[in-house]
Design a protein around this motif. Structure first.
Motif, PDB file in Angstrom:
ATOM      1  N   ASP A   1       0.840  -1.218  -0.020  1.00 37.46           N
ATOM      2  CA  ASP A   1       0.060   0.041  -0.197  1.00 37.46           C
ATOM      3  C   ASP A   1       0.910   1.292  -0.192  1.00 37.46           C
ATOM      4  OD1 ASP A   1      -2.359  -1.604  -0.282  1.00 37.46           O
ATOM      5  OD2 ASP A   1      -2.762  -1.243   2.115  1.00 37.46           O
ATOM      6  N   ARG A   2       1.904   1.145   0.804  1.00 40.20           N
ATOM      7  CA  ARG A   2       2.850   2.457   0.888  1.00 40.20           C
ATOM      8  C   ARG A   2       3.557   2.703  -0.598  1.00 40.20           C
ATOM      9  NH1 ARG A   2       8.040   3.521   1.074  1.00 40.20           N
ATOM     10  NH2 ARG A   2       8.737   1.398   1.224  1.00 40.20           N
ATOM     11  N   LEU A   3       3.935   1.442  -1.132  1.00 40.34           N
ATOM     12  CA  LEU A   3       4.614   1.680  -2.398  1.00 40.34           C
ATOM     13  C   LEU A   3       3.407   2.000  -3.612  1.00 40.34           C
ATOM     14  CD1 LEU A   3       6.839  -1.573  -2.440  1.00 40.34           C
ATOM     15  CD2 LEU A   3       7.503   0.947  -2.391  1.00 40.34           C
ATOM     16  N   ARG A   4       2.421   1.533  -3.362  1.00 38.01           N
ATOM     17  CA  ARG A   4       1.565   2.048  -4.405  1.00 38.01           C
ATOM     18  C   ARG A   4       0.926   3.573  -4.260  1.00 38.01           C
ATOM     19  NH1 ARG A   4      -3.081  -1.602  -3.557  1.00 38.01           N
ATOM     20  NH2 ARG A   4      -1.826  -3.184  -4.617  1.00 38.01           N
ATOM     21  N   HIS A   5       0.979   4.155  -3.055  1.00 45.08           N
ATOM     22  CA  HIS A   5       0.869   5.443  -2.825  1.00 45.08           C
ATOM     23  C   HIS A   5       1.847   6.308  -3.318  1.00 45.08           C
ATOM     24  CE1 HIS A   5       0.186   9.268  -1.231  1.00 45.08           C
ATOM     25  NE2 HIS A   5      -0.195   8.805   0.008  1.00 45.08           N
ATOM     26  N   GLN A   6       3.416   5.576  -3.240  1.00 49.76           N
ATOM     27  CA  GLN A   6       4.400   6.465  -3.790  1.00 49.76           C
ATOM     28  C   GLN A   6       4.410   6.374  -5.305  1.00 49.76           C
ATOM     29  OE1 GLN A   6       8.046   4.658  -2.157  1.00 49.76           O
ATOM     30  NE2 GLN A   6       8.372   6.279  -1.191  1.00 49.76           N
ATOM     31  N   LEU A   7       4.018   5.312  -5.601  1.00 49.69           N
ATOM     32  CA  LEU A   7       3.970   5.275  -7.034  1.00 49.69           C
ATOM     33  C   LEU A   7       2.963   6.130  -7.725  1.00 49.69           C
ATOM     34  CD1 LEU A   7       4.824   3.811  -9.881  1.00 49.69           C
ATOM     35  CD2 LEU A   7       3.149   2.326  -9.503  1.00 49.69           C
ATOM     36  N   SER A   8       1.868   6.152  -6.851  1.00 45.08           N
ATOM     37  CA  SER A   8       0.580   7.306  -7.355  1.00 45.08           C
ATOM     38  C   SER A   8       1.194   8.699  -7.593  1.00 45.08           C
ATOM     39  CB  SER A   8      -0.712   7.060  -6.660  1.00 45.08           C
ATOM     40  OG  SER A   8      -1.694   7.960  -6.924  1.00 45.08           O
TER      41      SER A   8
END
Length: 101
Positions: free
Chosen positions: A19-26
């Protein structure tokens, strides 16, 4: 002895990391999109400026060509024989220069 965490705890940590990586990617994708849009706007402004400048130069060149054409026309009307003689001489010189090749 080290205690191993349970598979459920590991899964929970992995989901949190995803979830943290998804948020960073977004956030990164949004920042890149904003940068691309800004660069596109700057590029369009630059193109508009270049187009306007080229249009102004084209207008000036067209006016100068029209003036030169008018002056040449007036010269031919005022001195038709000397104009014809000058054109003849220029033709002979160009023919001689180009014929040497």
């Amino acid at each position: 002895m080290m205690a191993h965490s349970s598979p459920q705890a590991q899964l929970t940590r992995m989901q949190a990391e995803i979830d943290r990586l998804r948020h960073q990617l977004s956030a990164t994708a949004e920042a890149l999109g904003d940068s691309a849009a800004s660069a596109g706007r700057q590029g369009m402004l630059g193109l508009r400026d270049a187009y306007e400048q080229a249009r102004v130069y084209g207008d000036v060149a067209r006016r100068q060509a029209e003036e030169a054409t008018g002056k040449a026309r007036d010269q031919v009307k005022a001195r038709p024989l000397s104009t014809l003689a000058g054109a003849f001489v220029v033709g002979i010189v160009l023919g001689a220069l180009l014929g040497r090749r």
